[in-house]
Design a protein around this motif. Structure first.
Motif, PDB file in Angstrom:
ATOM      1  N   ALA A  79      -7.011 -16.621 -34.859  1.00  0.00           N
ATOM      2  CA  ALA A  79      -7.034 -15.320 -34.525  1.00  0.00           C
ATOM      3  C   ALA A  79      -5.840 -14.348 -33.783  1.00  0.00           C
ATOM      4  CB  ALA A  79      -8.438 -15.075 -33.742  1.00  0.00           C
ATOM      5  N   THR A  80      -4.614 -15.981 -33.194  1.00  0.00           N
ATOM      6  CA  THR A  80      -3.981 -14.603 -32.615  1.00  0.00           C
ATOM      7  C   THR A  80      -2.695 -14.951 -33.314  1.00  0.00           C
ATOM      8  OG1 THR A  80      -4.242 -16.123 -30.376  1.00  0.00           O
ATOM      9  CG2 THR A  80      -2.203 -15.534 -30.441  1.00  0.00           C
ATOM     10  N   PRO A  81      -1.964 -13.304 -33.132  1.00  0.00           N
ATOM     11  CA  PRO A  81      -1.191 -13.141 -34.305  1.00  0.00           C
ATOM     12  C   PRO A  81       0.101 -13.913 -34.247  1.00  0.00           C
ATOM     13  CG  PRO A  81      -2.094 -11.205 -33.022  1.00  0.00           C
ATOM     14  CD  PRO A  81      -2.590 -12.082 -32.345  1.00  0.00           C
ATOM     15  N   VAL A  82       0.661 -14.579 -35.056  1.00  0.00           N
ATOM     16  CA  VAL A  82       1.984 -14.812 -34.721  1.00  0.00           C
ATOM     17  C   VAL A  82       3.198 -14.900 -35.537  1.00  0.00           C
ATOM     18  CG1 VAL A  82       2.794 -17.231 -35.309  1.00  0.00           C
ATOM     19  CG2 VAL A  82       0.770 -17.258 -34.701  1.00  0.00           C
ATOM     20  N   ILE A  83       4.137 -14.311 -34.732  1.00  0.00           N
ATOM     21  CA  ILE A  83       5.282 -13.490 -35.060  1.00  0.00           C
ATOM     22  C   ILE A  83       6.904 -14.685 -35.447  1.00  0.00           C
ATOM     23  CG2 ILE A  83       7.212 -11.856 -34.645  1.00  0.00           C
ATOM     24  CD1 ILE A  83       5.032 -11.552 -32.489  1.00  0.00           C
ATOM     25  N   ASN A  84       6.997 -14.745 -36.662  1.00  0.00           N
ATOM     26  CA  ASN A  84       8.163 -14.748 -36.688  1.00  0.00           C
ATOM     27  C   ASN A  84       9.247 -14.036 -37.534  1.00  0.00           C
ATOM     28  OD1 ASN A  84       8.785 -18.578 -37.126  1.00  0.00           O
ATOM     29  ND2 ASN A  84       6.450 -17.574 -37.577  1.00  0.00           N
ATOM     30  N   ALA A 190      -9.704 -11.397 -31.753  1.00  0.00           N
ATOM     31  CA  ALA A 190     -10.277 -11.697 -32.537  1.00  0.00           C
ATOM     32  C   ALA A 190      -9.670 -11.474 -33.973  1.00  0.00           C
ATOM     33  CB  ALA A 190     -11.583 -11.119 -32.758  1.00  0.00           C
ATOM     34  N   ASN A 191     -10.170 -11.662 -35.305  1.00  0.00           N
ATOM     35  CA  ASN A 191      -9.534 -12.089 -36.733  1.00  0.00           C
ATOM     36  C   ASN A 191     -10.766 -10.579 -37.340  1.00  0.00           C
ATOM     37  OD1 ASN A 191      -7.912 -11.665 -38.986  1.00  0.00           O
ATOM     38  ND2 ASN A 191      -8.336 -13.109 -39.517  1.00  0.00           N
ATOM     39  N   PRO A 208      -6.973  -4.762 -35.124  1.00  0.00           N
ATOM     40  CA  PRO A 208      -7.973  -4.990 -34.785  1.00  0.00           C
ATOM     41  C   PRO A 208      -8.467  -5.801 -34.251  1.00  0.00           C
ATOM     42  CG  PRO A 208      -8.449  -3.804 -36.522  1.00  0.00           C
ATOM     43  CD  PRO A 208      -7.419  -5.091 -36.622  1.00  0.00           C
ATOM     44  N   GLY A 209      -9.300  -6.294 -32.668  1.00  0.00           N
ATOM     45  CA  GLY A 209     -10.151  -7.440 -32.767  1.00  0.00           C
ATOM     46  C   GLY A 209      -9.264  -7.762 -31.019  1.00  0.00           C
ATOM     47  N   THR A 216     -11.163  -2.924 -24.533  1.00  0.00           N
ATOM     48  CA  THR A 216     -10.728  -3.566 -26.339  1.00  0.00           C
ATOM     49  C   THR A 216     -10.439  -2.589 -27.069  1.00  0.00           C
ATOM     50  OG1 THR A 216     -13.195  -2.199 -26.257  1.00  0.00           O
ATOM     51  CG2 THR A 216     -13.694  -4.514 -25.232  1.00  0.00           C
ATOM     52  N   GLY A 217      -9.561  -2.908 -27.918  1.00  0.00           N
ATOM     53  CA  GLY A 217      -9.016  -1.932 -28.824  1.00  0.00           C
ATOM     54  C   GLY A 217      -8.235  -2.880 -29.791  1.00  0.00           C
TER      55      GLY A 217
END
Length: 761
Positions: A79-84, A190-191, A208-209, A216-217
Motif C-alpha cells: 500500500a505504500t507508494p514507491v517512486i522511481n 491504504a491502497n 487517497p488513503g 486523514t486525507g
C-alpha cells in the motif's frame, strides 16, 4: 501492455517507452501492487504524458528545463507508494536519481489555546470571553507553544511580571501542558486507488488513503511541464477541535550506492557533505542549512528537497535558523533525507513563542515538500532549487526600493552599549544580504518614561544612530511602535525626527518649543496623535491586527474618527500569526480578510486603507543582533515602494508620500507586480498588471468591494510555466463597486498584492 495518454512528442514509440519503464521498475516488480489509477481526467498535451502498465504501475514523463526530460514511475508495495525517478538530456540515456524510494511524512500535534495576551485587549473592548469568542480567537495565538511541556508554566526572564504566556484557565486546561497532549505519528497508506488529472502545464496524481496522526486525507504528487520541480504534499483534515501541528517530510529508502552523499551549505555558506559511512541510526541527523536546502547525490544526478520558503514558518520573534533539513542512514543499503520543522526555539527567551500551524476542524491542511531534480552533482541541484527564491534575495526592480519594516532591533540602546567605534553591524549585513534597501525598525524610545526628558533624549539617540548608520546602499527609517491612545498597537512612520510625549495636561498646548529638540508634541488623545501625524507628515499603521495586543482591533475602532483619518493608513501584513495549512495565500484568513473588511468599512471615504508588510522579529533581547545567516528572507514579506532613489536620511518624506498614496506593493519575494493600473470608466473596466514569478504561478485575482460585500474573480494561471512574465488584462464588473485590488499567488503559497484603488463613478 496497455498504453494510455502517451503524447506525440515522445522520441520513441509508445511500446518502446513503456518497455523502458518496466525495465526501470524491475528491481521492485516482485512486490508491486496495482495502483488502480483513473486517467479519465488526464488530457494528453505537448510535453507531458501519463501511461499505465499491465501491472497497474503509473509512468509520468515530461519535458523539464531546456534540453532535459524527467520520468517518474509510481507503484505500491504493501500500500505504500514507491517512486522511481530518473532524468536525462533530451534523447540521451536515463540517469536514475531515486530508486524504490517512498515518501515519508511525520507530524507532531498539540492543543491550541487562547492566550492572556489576546484576552487583555478583548477585555479593554469589553468583549465577554465566551467559549465562542475563545474558539474564534485561539487560532490567531502568537505566544503559544503547544509542544513545549517541561517548564511551560515559567514566564520569560525578560517579562517577569507579565503573563502573555498563560492561558485562559477558566475556558481551557491551564499550564503546564500535559505530555499526553502531544502526539507524534508517521504517515501510513491504504491502497484506495489513484486519480490522474491534467491542469494546464501540470499533472497531478492523487493517492487517497493517508492517515497521519490526527489527520486523514491523501498524498498529492504534482509535476510541472518545463520545470524539474516536483511537489509532494499530504493534504488532510482533522475533526478535532483544537489542533496545532508541525510536520516533517522526505524520501526514504534511497540506495546507498558507491558515490552517494548528501550535500548542503552550512550557515557560513560553505558546501558540506555527508558520505553516509556512519552506522545506521534511528534518529535523523538535523542539518542547519542555508536557504532551507539539502540535496541527495547519486552517480550523475541529484535531487534537492526544500519546503515552501515562507508558509513553512509560523510567526516567531527570532529569525535564528533552527535546522530545517535532515538525513538518516536507515540500514546498510539505504538512506533517507528531507525537510523538517523544529519543535522549539533554541533561545530560552522564546520557548513560549512557537505556535505551530493551526488546523481548524474540517479544513484541508497542506503539508508540502518540493523536490528539484538535476543532472550533475548535489551542488547543481542546490543551485537549481535556489533559483526559485532568487538566491533568497529580493530582486532589484527599476523604479522601486525594497522596504523591510517593523523590526525590534534595540538599535539605539545597543549602539549606546557598543559606543561610537562600532561602524559595522551584523543586523545591517543580514538586511543588505537579503536585498533590502530601507530598514525600518520600530524601537523609538522603548523602556523610557512616556512623559519626561528621558524619552526625548532616547528619541534623539535613536534618530542619530539611524542617520549615522545609513548610507547610499541602506537607509534606516526610525519608526516607533506605541500602544497608547489609538487602541491596540500602532506603528508611527516618520518623515523626519519627531519628538513627542504621551500626555497632555489640561490647558497645555499640543506643541511646545524645546531648547534642544525644537518642537515637542504633548499627545494626550487619539485626536492629538492624528493631528501631530497630519502636521508632521507621519503615517499610522496597526502592525499585527486581530492578534497579540491588537486582538479585537481594528474592528473595535473601525467607526472612530482616528481610524477614519487619512493619516491612519491601514494595517500590517505578516504571515504566521495564526497561519493555517489550508491557506492558499499567505496570511489569507487573518490579514487578507481584514484588508477587504477595512476597505468596505471606509467605502464612503475618498481614500482606501492599505496594508504594509512587516517583519515582527526581534534582535534586541540579549543584544545579540541579527546575524547574516539568520533567515531574514524566509521569515518576512517586504514592501516595494515606488522610488527612483533612496532619499536623504534627514528627509524621509519621499517614502511617506509614496506610502500615503499607496504607491507600493507587498510581496514575499518570488512574485513581483512592477506595474498595475485600472483602465476604463463605466460598468465594465479592466485591471492591467505586469507580473513576474519563479515558482509556477497558480492564480491571479481581482478583488472588489461595494461597502458591504466582497467579490473575487479568480483566474487560473496553470497554463503558464515557471519563471515567467505576463501582462494580465482582466475585465471586471465595476457597477456599484467602491474599490478594486489585484493579487497573484504561486503553487508554494507565495504571492504579491497591490494596494486598493478607489473606483470613481
Amino acid at each position: 501492455m496497455v498504453c494510455t495518454g502517451v503524447i506525440a512528442w515522445l522520441p520513441r514509440a509508445c511500446a518502446h517507452f513503456l518497455a523502458a519503464a518496466v525495465l526501470f521498475l524491475l528491481p521492485y516488480a516482485a512486490e508491486a501492487q496495482p495502483l488502480g489509477c483513473d486517467l479519465s481526467q488526464f488530457k494528453p498535451s505537448g510535453g507531458i504524458g501519463a501511461s499505465l502498465a499491465k501491472d497497474g504501475s503509473l509512468a509520468l514523463i515530461w519535458v523539464g528545463q531546456p534540453g532535459q526530460e524527467l520520468r517518474l514511475l509510481l507503484s505500491r508495495a504493501q500500500a505504500t507508494p514507491v517512486i522511481n525517478l530518473a532524468i536525462r538530456r533530451r534523447g540521451g540515456a536515463w540517469v536514475p536519481v531515486a530508486q524504490n524510494a517512498t515518501p515519508e511524512f511525520r507530524v507532531a500535534s498539540g492543543v491550541r489555546r487562547i492566550t492572556q495576551q489576546q484576552i487583555r485587549p478583548l477585555n479593554k473592548l469589553k468583549i465577554p470571553i465566551t467559549p465562542e469568542v475563545v474558539d474564534k480567537e485561539k487560532w490567531n495565538a502568537f505566544w503559544d507553544a503547544p509542544l513545549f511541556i517541561e517548564g511551560s508554566e515559567v514566564k520569560s526572564p525578560s517579562h517577569p511580571t507579565s503573563t502573555p504566556f498563560e492561558t485562559a484557565t477558566a475556558l481551557h486546561p491551564g499550564l503546564p501542558r500535559k505530555p499526553h497532549e502531544v502526539r507524534r505519528a508517521v504517515a501510513t497508506f491504504a491502497n484506495e486507488g489513484c486519480h490522474v488529472r491534467s491542469d494546464g502545464t501540470r499533472l497531478e496524481v492523487v493517492l487517497p488513503g493517508v492517515t497521519l496522526g490526527v489527520f486523514t486525507g491523501q498524498l498529492v504528487l504534482t509535476v510541472y511541464r518545463g520545470s524539474n520541480l516536483i511537489r509532494f504534499a499530504v493534504v488532510a483534515k482533522t475533526e478535532e477541535s483544537s489542533v496545532a501541528y508541525k510536520y516533517d517530510a522526505g524520501l526514504k529508502g534511497l540506495p546507498l550506492d558507491k558515490g552517494a552523499r548528501v550535500v548542503w551549505r552550512d550557515l557560513a555558506g560553505n558546501l558540506q557533505s555527508h558520505t553516509l559511512s556512519a552506522p545506521p541510526h534511528v534518529a535523523p541527523l538535523v542539518l542547519k542549512t542555508t536557504n532551507r536546502l539539502v540535496a541527495a547525490e547519486a552517480k550523475g544526478a541529484a535531487i534537492a528537497a526544500f519546503p515552501p520558503p515562507h508558509s513553512f514558518y509560523w510567526a516567531r520573534e527570532s529569525e535564528d535558523v533552527l535546522g530545517y533539513s535532515w538525513l538518516r542512514r536507515d540500514d546498510e543499503t539505504s538512506f533517507s533525507f528531507g525537510l523538517r520543522q523544529a519543535e522549539r526555539e533554541e533561545d530560552p527567551e522564546f520557548f513560549h513563542n512557537f505556535a505551530l500551524y493551526s488546523a481548524r476542524p474540517g479544513t484541508w491542511q497542506r503539508m508540502p515538500m518540493f523536490l528539484y531534480v538535476s543532472l550533475g552533482k548535489g551542488e547543481d541541484a542546490l543551485k537549481g532549487a535556489l533559483a526559485f527564491t532568487r538566491a533568497d534575495r529580493f530582486k532589484p526592480l527599476p523604479g522601486y526600493k525594497v522596504m523591510g519594516a517593523h523590526y525590534h532591533a534595540g538599535f539605539a540602546h545597543r549602539q549606546h552599549q557598543s559606543g561610537p567605534a562600532e561602524l559595522a553591524r551584523p543586523d545591517l549585513d543580514a538586511i543588505k544580504a537579503a536585498g533590502i534597501d530601507i530598514y525600518a525598525p520600530i524601537d523609538g524610545a522603548r523602556d523610557t518614561p512616556p512623559g519626561n526628558e528621558k524619552r526625548l533624549a532616547a528619541l534623539a539617540a535613536y534618530y542619530e544612530a539611524a542617520q549615522r548608520h545609513s548610507d547610499s546602499q541602506l537607509l534606516i527609517m526610525p519608526n516607533e511602535e506605541v500602544n497608547q491612545h489609538l487602541g491596540g498597537h500602532s506603528d508611527v512612520l516618520v518623515s523626519k525626527p519627531l519628538y513627542w510625549l504621551f500626555h497632555r495636561k489640561p490647558g497645555q498646548p499640543l506643541v511646545q518649543p524645546h531648547p534642544v529638540y525644537g518642537r515637542v508634541y504633548n499627545v494626550g488623545s487619539a485626536a492629538d496623535l492624528m493631528e501631530m501625524a497630519e502636521r508632521e507628515n507621519a503615517l499610522v499603521f496597526m502592525p499585527h491586527p486581530r492578534t497579540k495586543g491588537s486582538t479585537g482591533y481594528p474592528d473595535g475602532i473601525k467607526d472612530s474618527d482616528h481610524f477614519r483619518h487619512p493619516r491612519y493608513r491601514g494595517a500590517g501584513y505578516r504571515w504566521g500569526m495564526g497561519i493555517d495549512g489550508s491557506e492558499t495565500r499567505l496570511c489569507e484568513l487573518r490579514c487578507l480578510s481584514l484588508f477587504d473588511d477595512m476597505n468596505n468599512w471606509v467605502a464612503d471615504l475618498p481614500e482606501p486603507k492599505y496594508m504594509q508588510a512587516i517583519a515582527e522579529t526581534r534582535s534586541d533581547i540579549g543584544h545579540r543582533g541579527r546575524q547574516p545567516y539568520d533567515d531574514v528572507y524566509g521569515m518576512s514579506p517586504v514592501n516595494y515602494v515606488r522610488l527612483n532613489q533612496l532619499p536623504s536620511p534627514s528627509d524621509l518624506s519621499p517614502i511617506i508620500n509614496a506610502m500615503a498614496k499607496g504607491d507600493f506593493f507587498v510581496t514575499s519575494g518570488e512574485v513581483l507586480i512592477p506595474s498595475f493600473a485600472v483602465e476604463g470608466r463605466g460598468p465594465e473596466r479592466s485591471v492591467v498588471a505586469d507580473v513576474e514569478w519563479t515558482f509556477p504561478l497558480d492564480f491571479v485575482e481581482v478583488v472588489t468591494g461595494d461597502g458591504k460585500a466582497v467579490e473575487r474573480q479568480i483566474v487560473s494561471t496553470t497554463q503558464l510555466p515557471a519563471f515567467g512574465r505576463h501582462r494580465f488584462r482582466l475585465k471586471f464588473a465595476a457597477a456599484g463597486q467602491k474599490w478594486v485590488r489585484f493579487a497573484a499567488w504561486d503553487v508554494a503559497g507565495n504571492g504579491a498584492f497591490v494596494q486598493p484603488v478607489r473606483l470613481q463613478d
